[in-house]
Design a protein around this motif. Structure first.
Motif, PDB file in Angstrom:
ATOM      1  N   ARG A  89       0.847  -1.199   0.000  1.00 52.78           N
ATOM      2  CA  ARG A  89       0.000   0.000   0.000  1.00 52.78           C
ATOM      3  C   ARG A  89       0.881   1.247   0.000  1.00 52.78           C
ATOM      4  O   ARG A  89       1.259   1.790   1.047  1.00 52.78           O
ATOM      5  CB  ARG A  89      -0.951   0.010   1.199  1.00 52.78           C
ATOM      6  N   GLU A  90       1.208   1.701  -1.179  1.00 55.75           N
ATOM      7  CA  GLU A  90       2.031   2.895  -1.373  1.00 55.75           C
ATOM      8  C   GLU A  90       1.931   3.291  -2.838  1.00 55.75           C
ATOM      9  O   GLU A  90       1.826   2.431  -3.718  1.00 55.75           O
ATOM     10  CB  GLU A  90       3.491   2.614  -1.006  1.00 55.75           C
ATOM     11  N   SER A  91       1.936   4.571  -3.112  1.00 60.08           N
ATOM     12  CA  SER A  91       1.855   5.006  -4.503  1.00 60.08           C
ATOM     13  C   SER A  91       3.203   4.800  -5.194  1.00 60.08           C
ATOM     14  O   SER A  91       4.260   4.858  -4.561  1.00 60.08           O
ATOM     15  CB  SER A  91       1.465   6.491  -4.588  1.00 60.08           C
ATOM     16  N   LEU A  92       3.157   4.560  -6.492  1.00 59.45           N
ATOM     17  CA  LEU A  92       4.396   4.374  -7.247  1.00 59.45           C
ATOM     18  C   LEU A  92       5.236   5.650  -7.220  1.00 59.45           C
ATOM     19  O   LEU A  92       6.461   5.597  -7.129  1.00 59.45           O
ATOM     20  CB  LEU A  92       4.075   3.986  -8.688  1.00 59.45           C
ATOM     21  N   HIS A  93       4.567   6.784  -7.276  1.00 58.41           N
ATOM     22  CA  HIS A  93       5.285   8.070  -7.241  1.00 58.41           C
ATOM     23  C   HIS A  93       6.106   8.205  -5.963  1.00 58.41           C
ATOM     24  O   HIS A  93       7.278   8.567  -6.009  1.00 58.41           O
ATOM     25  CB  HIS A  93       4.275   9.215  -7.360  1.00 58.41           C
ATOM     26  N   HIS A  94       5.499   7.884  -4.821  1.00 56.68           N
ATOM     27  CA  HIS A  94       6.226   8.013  -3.558  1.00 56.68           C
ATOM     28  C   HIS A  94       7.315   6.958  -3.440  1.00 56.68           C
ATOM     29  O   HIS A  94       8.432   7.236  -2.997  1.00 56.68           O
ATOM     30  CB  HIS A  94       5.254   7.896  -2.382  1.00 56.68           C
ATOM     31  N   LEU A  95       7.009   5.743  -3.857  1.00 55.69           N
ATOM     32  CA  LEU A  95       7.995   4.670  -3.768  1.00 55.69           C
ATOM     33  C   LEU A  95       9.224   4.979  -4.621  1.00 55.69           C
ATOM     34  O   LEU A  95      10.356   4.663  -4.239  1.00 55.69           O
ATOM     35  CB  LEU A  95       7.370   3.353  -4.207  1.00 55.69           C
ATOM     36  N   ALA A  96       9.020   5.614  -5.764  1.00 52.53           N
ATOM     37  CA  ALA A  96      10.138   5.934  -6.655  1.00 52.53           C
ATOM     38  C   ALA A  96      11.169   6.824  -5.980  1.00 52.53           C
ATOM     39  O   ALA A  96      12.362   6.759  -6.289  1.00 52.53           O
ATOM     40  CB  ALA A  96       9.622   6.605  -7.929  1.00 52.53           C
ATOM     41  N   THR A  97      10.728   7.658  -5.037  1.00 53.16           N
ATOM     42  CA  THR A  97      11.656   8.556  -4.350  1.00 53.16           C
ATOM     43  C   THR A  97      12.394   7.863  -3.214  1.00 53.16           C
ATOM     44  O   THR A  97      13.356   8.403  -2.671  1.00 53.16           O
ATOM     45  CB  THR A  97      10.916   9.791  -3.783  1.00 53.16           C
TER      46      THR A  97
END
Length: 251
Positions: free
Chosen positions: A182-190
């Motif tokens: 449960r995490e957005s791809l945008h946030h995980l990318a950082t």
């Protein structure tokens, strides 16, 4: 408050970056420069936290500006360019990111968030010094906790082959299995180590050392194949960053 400078010889390009930054409550634009020589003087004097800087400018390129700054005065940098031949050199100067013009909104936000994370890490006092005096890299997550029924499983970051967006979740593809996080791809990318993982599409991140083959398409998109045979599409927005990562991995 993050102090940001903007350097670009094109007035519309500068105003576009400044307009995007205006919506960020934690950002203050602290310097605007239209050429390399004035940027070199201004950056050394004002010492902003971050600079958005065009690569190709008359008289002095953005890369030359960064290289000419003493390391102690060199801000984090996000490179802007309409060309695709500078990514490797950009990352050699420890640029935070490399954005191809016209700049994609999502890529802009992702690059800015990565800069925020790096600055927060330094400000938090976790930037430990190595024995040689250099600043150590931030600690990237080595595993992720995922729920499978009533159990919590731990997926090692090193086992992840690729990641795809799935609504409010991401799917971690690891060792032939798929785990929902449960995490957005945008946030995980950082949060992922950029030396190991690279975004190749709005909905896809891939581990660099899992890439076996890359085939260019006529529209500047590309198709890649992982070692396990999985085919993935690379959009033109991300192709240059991918090429830089692949070049660095093979050098």
């Amino acid at each position: 408050m993050m102090r940001v400078a903007v350097v670009d010889d094109e007035p519309l390009a500068r105003s576009g970056v400044i307009a995007r930054l205006a919506s960020c409550s934690d950002v203050m634009v602290d310097g605007e420069y239209a050429d390399g020589p004035s940027a070199l003087v201004g950056l050394e004097q004002r010492r902003p936290d971050l600079v958005f800087i065009d690569v190709q400018m008359p008289g002095m390129t953005g890369l030359e500006v960064l290289a000419a700054l003493p390391p102690t005065c060199r801000p984090l940098a996000i490179l802007l360019t309409a060309h695709d031949s500078f990514a490797v050199q950009a990352f050699a100067l420890n640029a935070v990111d490399y954005l191809l013009k016209p700049v994609d909104e999502l890529r802009f936000a992702e690059a800015l968030e990565r800069a925020r994370r790096l600055l927060a890490w330094h400000a938090g006092g976790t930037a430990a010094q190595t024995p040689g005096g250099a600043v150590a890299e931030p600690a990237w997550p080595t595993r992720f906790s995922v729920r499978v029924g009533r159990r919590s499983l731990f997926v090692a970051t090193a086992d992840i082959d690729w990641i795809e967006a799935d609504g409010d979740y991401v799917s971690l593809h690891a060792d032939g299995r798929v785990y929902l996080l449960r995490e957005s791809l945008h946030h995980l990318a950082t949060r992922l180590d950029p030396a190991c993982f690279v975004r190749i599409h709005r909905s896809t991140i891939v581990r660099v050392d899992r890439i076996a083959e890359l085939q260019a398409q006529t529209n500047r998109d590309a198709m890649l194949r992982l070692h396990d045979g999985t085919p993935l599409r690379v959009s033109r927005t991300y192709i240059d960053t991918l090429l830089a990562r692949l070049h660095g991995a093979s050098s």
